[in-house]
Each structure stands twice: as C-alpha cells, then as structure tokens.
Enzyme design. Structure first.
Site, PDB file in Angstrom:
ATOM      1  N   ARG A 130      39.739  59.790  38.448  1.00 32.18           N
ATOM      2  CA  ARG A 130      39.711  60.636  37.258  1.00 32.18           C
ATOM      3  C   ARG A 130      40.844  61.649  37.377  1.00 32.18           C
ATOM      4  O   ARG A 130      41.251  62.011  38.487  1.00 32.18           O
ATOM      5  CB  ARG A 130      38.379  61.382  37.151  1.00 32.18           C
TER       6      ARG A 130
ATOM      7  N   LYS B 269      32.265  63.545  40.205  1.00 32.30           N
ATOM      8  CA  LYS B 269      31.228  64.232  39.448  1.00 32.30           C
ATOM      9  C   LYS B 269      30.006  64.476  40.331  1.00 32.30           C
ATOM     10  O   LYS B 269      29.647  63.642  41.153  1.00 32.30           O
ATOM     11  CB  LYS B 269      30.822  63.393  38.232  1.00 32.30           C
TER      12      LYS B 269
ATOM     13  N   HIS C  16      42.814  58.744  31.287  1.00 31.92           N
ATOM     14  CA  HIS C  16      41.643  57.909  31.582  1.00 31.92           C
ATOM     15  C   HIS C  16      41.928  56.436  31.325  1.00 31.92           C
ATOM     16  O   HIS C  16      41.214  55.564  31.846  1.00 31.92           O
ATOM     17  CB  HIS C  16      40.463  58.375  30.728  1.00 31.92           C
TER      18      HIS C  16
ATOM     19  N   ARG D 238      42.452  54.578  34.440  1.00 34.28           N
ATOM     20  CA  ARG D 238      41.174  54.328  35.117  1.00 34.28           C
ATOM     21  C   ARG D 238      40.464  53.128  34.477  1.00 34.28           C
ATOM     22  O   ARG D 238      39.953  52.254  35.182  1.00 34.28           O
ATOM     23  CB  ARG D 238      40.315  55.591  35.024  1.00 34.28           C
TER      24      ARG D 238
ATOM     25  N   HIS E 241      30.589  55.761  39.828  1.00 32.68           N
ATOM     26  CA  HIS E 241      29.547  55.827  38.800  1.00 32.68           C
ATOM     27  C   HIS E 241      28.173  55.892  39.465  1.00 32.68           C
ATOM     28  O   HIS E 241      27.859  55.076  40.329  1.00 32.68           O
ATOM     29  CB  HIS E 241      29.597  54.603  37.888  1.00 32.68           C
TER      30      HIS E 241
ATOM     31  N   TYR F 286      32.818  47.723  31.132  1.00 26.27           N
ATOM     32  CA  TYR F 286      34.049  46.987  31.418  1.00 26.27           C
ATOM     33  C   TYR F 286      33.845  45.472  31.365  1.00 26.27           C
ATOM     34  O   TYR F 286      34.795  44.729  31.154  1.00 26.27           O
ATOM     35  CB  TYR F 286      34.607  47.417  32.779  1.00 26.27           C
TER      36      TYR F 286
END
Length: 295
Positions: free
Chosen positions: A146, A170, A241, A244, A267, A276
């Site tokens: 990110r 995150k 992004h 990514r 994730h 995806y």
C-alpha cells in the site's frame, strides 16, 4: 461537539490501538457530520435523531458520494453513537434501524503486463530522482505494498540479501514479503547513491525521500505517478493502488494460490482478496471475446 469527537478518537487510539490512518478516516467522516449539524442549526448531540441521520445520508447521496463511502460513513457514525451511549452522553441511539445500502461491487482497474513494463521504463534513471522513481515503481509492483506502507518503509525493514522486506499494514499488523531480483537491483542502486545525495546532511531512516531530503508523502507519490503515467502514454485512470491491484491480479493469472496472495497483500479476510479472481475471470472473457472467431 468537536470536543466529543476528539475524545472519542483519543479513546480509539488508547483503548483499541487503531492506526493513525484509521483515526484520520474517522475524523474526516465525523467532521463532515458535525458540519452538517451546524448547517442544520443543531447544537446539542442529544437532539440528533434518526431523521437527522437520514437527512445527512441523503445529502451525501445528492452530493455524489459513492455508495461504499456512504457505507463507511454509517459505520463511523454507528461506532461514534455507541461510544456516546457508553459514556451516558445520550440515552437513545439515532443509528437504530439505519440500514446501510448494499456494498457496490466494482472491479479494480489494473495494468496489463505491457503497460507495467512501459511505466517501469519511464523514469529518467540518469538522474537521482529518476532512479528513486524507478525503485519506487519496482518495489510497489514487486511487493503489492500500500502507498501508506511504502512511505513508512524504513531502512532496517529491508533484508535485501535474503530477498525480503518487512512492513506494518492495517491494524498495525506486521508481515514479511519477498521481493524480486529486479526490484532489489533498483533499490540497491537508489540506496548506494541517489538516496545519500537527496538526504544531504539530514538524518532520516525512511527509505524514500523527496527532492528536499525529507520522507515522501502520499500526495508526493500520487503526483509523481500521474506524471509518469502521462509520459508512458497510458490513458487509464491510474492511482498508486493500481500497482497493488496489478500485482495481485498478475500473480493469480500465473497460477498463484489465493491464500498466498491474501498473505502477501496483508488482507485479514480472504473475501477481500477474492475480488481479484473476478478480475482475472473478466480479463479471460475479454480476451476470448476479442480473439475467438465465434465469440
């Protein structure tokens, strides 16, 4: 009301250990709500009822705010009013029976492998900033970082001799990501000369620096990328992004396991990664429709 918002955000940091980016996001959402209350001449949070909330959401919708952003706003308000209930600031929760809209499913924009190659070759590597930009692009595409992770990447998180880098994503979750030989080559080239020239006499451990020798910002990365995309002759709407998204999609197209891609992207939920698989299916359909004589 501003004081209540700041007290709530402070509680999030102290009690739940949320990241700075998450807190900034909540602050933006709640400030927008406070501004709405001010326009409606509502000065006491106790006077906010379900209809005030619905009017606020209607204003967001009329302003063209995306469905997913409205869902995020509802989530932020729900948590805020639960906090106000807990500290006895209110007795009734205006968020009761507020049903968020269904999340919009949109496929992320990605680059083809040819477009990636064109973009990577665009920076002028005869200059210090060009070498830096090439290293940034190579690292983003090689690791799927990110942009927030990229700008906070520290020198002691690089383990290039082992082909690995560390990052904190995150929720302050740390992960280790492999990095390919080409990205390592450009990172080393940047670290062995241009970075020192940019740093001058300053003292920063952040990997990527701007022309003044200070850590790069999200805005700086975005601005540079827009210029490079333009030079590369790519007409798609590209953001940091996008690299990514392209990283994940190209891995899956070449046979990578979904769980592995989930780990690489950081994730928490595999359902986030599954978007995806839809991208790869759509690309297969597009190729079929374009090239099969009876499509």
């Amino acid at each position: 009301m501003d004081r209540l918002v700041e007290e709530y955000l402070h509680a999030l940091v102290v009690e739940k250990g949320l990241s700075q980016n998450t807190v900034v996001s909540y602050r933006q959402e709640l400030r927008r709500f406070i501004t709405f209350l001010s326009k409606e001449n509502i000065k006491d949070i106790k006077n906010v009822d379900r209809y005030v909330i619905l009017n606020f959401l209607d204003e967001l919708d009329r302003a063209g705010i995306s469905r997913n952003s409205i869902i995020h706003a509802i989530s932020s308000l729900r948590k805020f009013f639960l906090y106000l209930l807990q500290i006895n600031m209110i007795t009734d929760n205006p968020m009761n029976n507020i049903v968020p809209p269904k999340k919009a499913q949109h496929l992320p924009s990605i680059l083809t492998t040819d477009e990636v190659e064109r973009l990577l070759a665009t920076p002028n590597t005869a200059t210090n900033l060009g070498v830096r930009d090439r290293a940034i692009l190579e690292v983003m595409y090689a690791t799927g970082l990110r942009v927030s992770e990229l700008i906070h990447l520290n020198l002691n998180e690089l383990h290039l001799e082992m082909g690995l880098i560390e990052t904190v994503g995150k929720g302050d979750k740390q992960r280790v990501i492999p990095i390919g030989d080409v990205a390592i080559k450009w990172l080393n080239e940047y670290l062995q000369g241009p970075r020192g020239a940019l740093l001058k006499n300053q003292n920063y451990d952040i990997v990527f620096l701007n022309q003044h020798g200070r850590p790069m910002t999200r805005q700086g990365i975005w601005k540079n990328l827009k210029q490079l995309v333009l030079k590369a002759g790519i007409t798609k709407n590209i953001t940091p992004h996008t690299l990514r998204h392209s990283f994940a999609t190209h891995l899956l197209e070449n046979g990578a396991d979904l769980r592995i891609v989930q780990e690489l992207l950081g994730h928490a939920d595999i359902s986030t990664t599954q978007i995806y698989t839809h991208v790869t299916q759509q690309r297969l359909t597009n190729v079929y429709n374009k090239y099969h004589p009876r499509a």
